[in-house]
Design an enzyme around this catalytic site. Structure first.
Site, short mmCIF file in Angstrom:
data_model
loop_
_atom_site.label_atom_id
_atom_site.label_comp_id
_atom_site.label_asym_id
_atom_site.label_seq_id
_atom_site.Cartn_x
_atom_site.Cartn_y
_atom_site.Cartn_z
N THR A 1 0.81 -1.22 0.00
CA THR A 1 0.00 0.00 0.00
C THR A 1 0.85 1.27 0.00
O THR A 1 0.45 2.27 -0.60
CB THR A 1 -0.93 -0.02 1.24
OG1 THR A 1 -1.82 -1.12 1.10
CG2 THR A 1 -1.74 1.26 1.36
N ASP B 1 1.12 -6.42 -4.56
CA ASP B 1 0.30 -6.42 -3.36
C ASP B 1 0.81 -7.64 -2.61
O ASP B 1 0.97 -8.73 -3.20
CB ASP B 1 -1.18 -6.59 -3.73
CG ASP B 1 -2.07 -6.48 -2.51
OD1 ASP B 1 -1.84 -7.22 -1.54
OD2 ASP B 1 -3.01 -5.66 -2.53
N SER B 2 1.09 -7.52 -1.32
CA SER B 2 1.79 -8.62 -0.65
C SER B 2 0.95 -9.89 -0.57
O SER B 2 1.47 -10.96 -0.28
CB SER B 2 2.30 -8.21 0.73
OG SER B 2 1.24 -8.16 1.66
N THR C 1 1.50 -4.86 4.04
CA THR C 1 1.36 -5.31 5.43
C THR C 1 0.71 -6.70 5.55
O THR C 1 0.93 -7.39 6.53
CB THR C 1 0.49 -4.31 6.23
OG1 THR C 1 -0.76 -4.17 5.55
CG2 THR C 1 1.16 -2.98 6.37
N ASP C 2 -0.08 -7.10 4.52
CA ASP C 2 -0.84 -8.35 4.67
C ASP C 2 0.03 -9.56 4.95
O ASP C 2 -0.31 -10.41 5.78
CB ASP C 2 -1.69 -8.60 3.40
CG ASP C 2 -2.86 -7.63 3.30
OD1 ASP C 2 -3.16 -6.97 4.31
OD2 ASP C 2 -3.46 -7.54 2.22
N1 LIG Z 1 -1.48 -2.19 3.87
C1 LIG Z 1 -1.09 -3.01 2.91
O1 LIG Z 1 0.04 -2.90 2.49
C2 LIG Z 1 -2.08 -4.04 2.40
C3 LIG Z 1 -1.85 -4.52 0.98
N2 LIG Z 1 -2.94 -5.33 0.55
C4 LIG Z 1 -0.58 -5.37 0.89
O2 LIG Z 1 -0.36 -6.19 1.74
O3 LIG Z 1 0.16 -5.24 -0.06
#
Ligand SMILES: NC(=O)C[C@H](N)C(=O)O
Length: 531
Positions: free
Chosen positions: A50, A122-123, A154-155
């Site tokens: 993100t 996207d993770s 973050t995922d």
């Molecule tokens: N806050 C994030 O980074 C979530 C995003 N979907 C990811 O993990 O790439």
């Protein structure tokens, strides 16, 4: 950008000599208190997430080749005046993907270069192959940088942080994963402070671990789990306090920092076994479901059990687990609870042990899965050796209760004498006295070759990697003295060869200056001696 990196490439001479990336940059400015400010180099590996996403018709998605240009316009993340006045780009042959932070409180200039992996992800789309790409990037750029920041979604950040902690063998520098909940391009976001905090820590402190920085806290990477999808405070490390807190000051919890006791060269192990999985026990889980899960090609399973490691005493189910371990499938027992450890207090837990399941102590499921993939990805090891490794604390991923040999502060005659004189008895005050005295005493012991004194200081919990008023550590002093026994002891106790004193010198540079044979003095880690 004030001075174009592209236009400036090629001219790398300063003070009459060519600069290479591995040499310390010269002190170039007078910082706070009249001291010179040293330049340090941090590599930022952007993997996606993100933090660098933009809105698209299908939703937020990563945008390539945008980040460095955007950060160059944010004054807290790039000091264009400094870059121009010190001819930073031409002097260090930097491109537009390099930026420099304003002068830090600690009087350092952090120059950071952004490398983007392709494609940005996207993770949720990350796989072990992507972990391997990141690890290889770290290995290739290891010697040229003082620290590393990995931008990541973050995922699955807790999975990647756990995996990298195992894949990075004999790590001696700081690696920090970070990201954000809101894109850095938005007006109100958490990306700027997460990136800034990560850069400041990676550039200024040698914390030889794979860490995760989020919402003003630095955690051990293999201890975290994502606990909130909406808050800026997205991560928790339930079984280990943070390694650092970035409040008014950045305070490092040195007693918690993991130090490996090896002198081997840094390398990455990218062969992760993908035939591993997570199986969460739930009331009513059928034996057939467990049996189906344990079929080939599965080679390792993290069994997420109840409370302190309990599963139903269902004989058929236990029989399936036993049959699987007899077929050499490795099963690691972790608790579904956020906090606490697997133990043998209940009969329902003991029966799992009898079925050949390995207790995973207080590991997070993310760390346990990564550890399984890592250990089972070592074909040269026998099954017994793999099981033994899974039981061991490899990177601080489990809590090991020390078995009573440590001398407490209050047992130390020396500290007792001082505390009596100063009329102090509170633990925190005693620790403050110890921490203030340790650098001076340890450096004095290193000078005189007093190994017993060093051991005593370490037994009291003194940090043998802490520097004195000039940032000189016991390893600097022992290197100047060419004292092989002390250098070996300090390295095996986790002292870092990358510590820089006030003058920018590392213990390796000191040893070179006094013409000692580095291979003799620093053991097998020859490549670590290249600097
Ligand atoms: N806050 C994030 O980074 C979530 C995003 N979907 C990811 O993990 O790439």
């Amino acid at each position: 950008m004030a001075e174009s990196g592209r236009a400036a490439r090629g001219g790398t001479r300063v003070l009459g000599r060519a600069l290479s990336f591995s040499e310390p940059s010269p002190a170039l400015e007078i910082g706070g208190g009249g001291r010179t400010a040293a330049e340090v180099r941090v590599l930022v590996i952007n993997t996606g997430g993100t933090i660098g996403m933009v809105p698209r018709s299908e939703g937020l998605a990563p945008e390539a080749n945008k980040l460095a240009g955007a950060l160059a316009k944010i004054p807290i993340l790039h000091d264009a005046t400094y870059a121009k006045e010190t001819k930073l780009y031409s002097r260090l042959a930097l491109g537009d993907d390099s930026l420099v932070l304003p002068l830090s409180k600690e009087n350092k200039r952090i120059i950071y270069t952004i490398i983007e992996l392709s494609p940005l992800l996207d993770s949720a789309n990350m796989t072990p192959a992507d972990w391997g790409k990141i690890a290889k990037c770290l290995e290739t750029n290891y010697e040229k940088h003082d620290g590393f920041v990995i931008l990541h979604g973050t995922d699955t950040m807790a999975y990647t942080a756990s995996a990298l902690s195992f894949m990075c063998e004999n790590l001696g520098k700081t690696i920090i994963l970070t990201g954000s909940q809101v894109p850095i391009y938005e007006l109100r976001n958490d990306g700027r402070s997460n990136l800034l905090g990560s850069l400041l820590i990676a550039g200024q402190f040698v914390i030889p671990e794979v860490c995760l920085y989020f919402y003003n806290k630095l955690y051990r990477g293999n201890r975290v789990t994502k606990v909130d999808a909406e808050s800026f405070n997205a991560f928790s490390s339930p079984n280990l306090p943070p390694l650092a807190n970035a409040e008014v000051d950045i305070t490092i919890n040195w007693e918690t920092v993991w130090r490996s006791n090896t002198t081997k060269k840094f390398e990455v192990h990218t062969n992760m076994n993908c035939n591993v999985g997570l199986l969460r026990i739930f009331p009513g889980i059928t034996t057939a479901a467990v049996k189906a899960f344990l079929q080939s090609p599965v080679e390792g399973v993290v069994l997420e059990t109840y409370g302190s490691g309990n599963a139903p005493n269902n004989q058929d189910l236990l029989e399936e687990l036993k049959k699987a371990t007899d077929r050499n499938i490795v099963i690691l027992n972790c608790t579904q609870c956020l906090r606490g450890s697997v133990s043998l207090v209940y009969a329902t837990g003991k029966t799992l042990m009898d079925a050949g399941v390995i207790p995973g102590a207080d590991m997070t499921p993310e760390a346990a899965l990564a550890k399984l993939a890592y250990v089972l990805g070592k074909p040269q090891l026998s099954l017994a050796e793999k099981r033994k490794m899974l039981n061991e604390n490899l990177r601080g991923e489990i809590t090991v209760v020390p078995i009573g040999t440590r001398i407490t502060l209050k047992d130390s005659k020396f500290i007792q004498g001082i505390s009596k004189y100063l009329c102090i008895s509170r633990k925190e005050e005693l620790e403050a006295v110890r921490d203030a005295l340790t650098p001076a005493l340890a450096c004095a012991a290193a000078k005189t070759g007093d190994l017993d004194a060093l051991k005593a200081l370490q037994n009291m919990g003194g940090n043998l990697s802490s520097g004195d008023y000039d940032g000189r550590t016991p390893l600097h002093v022992a290197s100047c003295e060419g004292n092989l026994e002390l250098v070996t002891y300090l390295l095996e106790s986790g002292a870092t060869v990358y510590a820089k004193d006030r003058f920018g010198a590392t213990p390796l540079m000191n040893a070179i200056k006094f013409r000692y044979d580095l291979k003799v003095l620093f053991g097998k880690g020859e490549a670590r001696c290249e600097k």
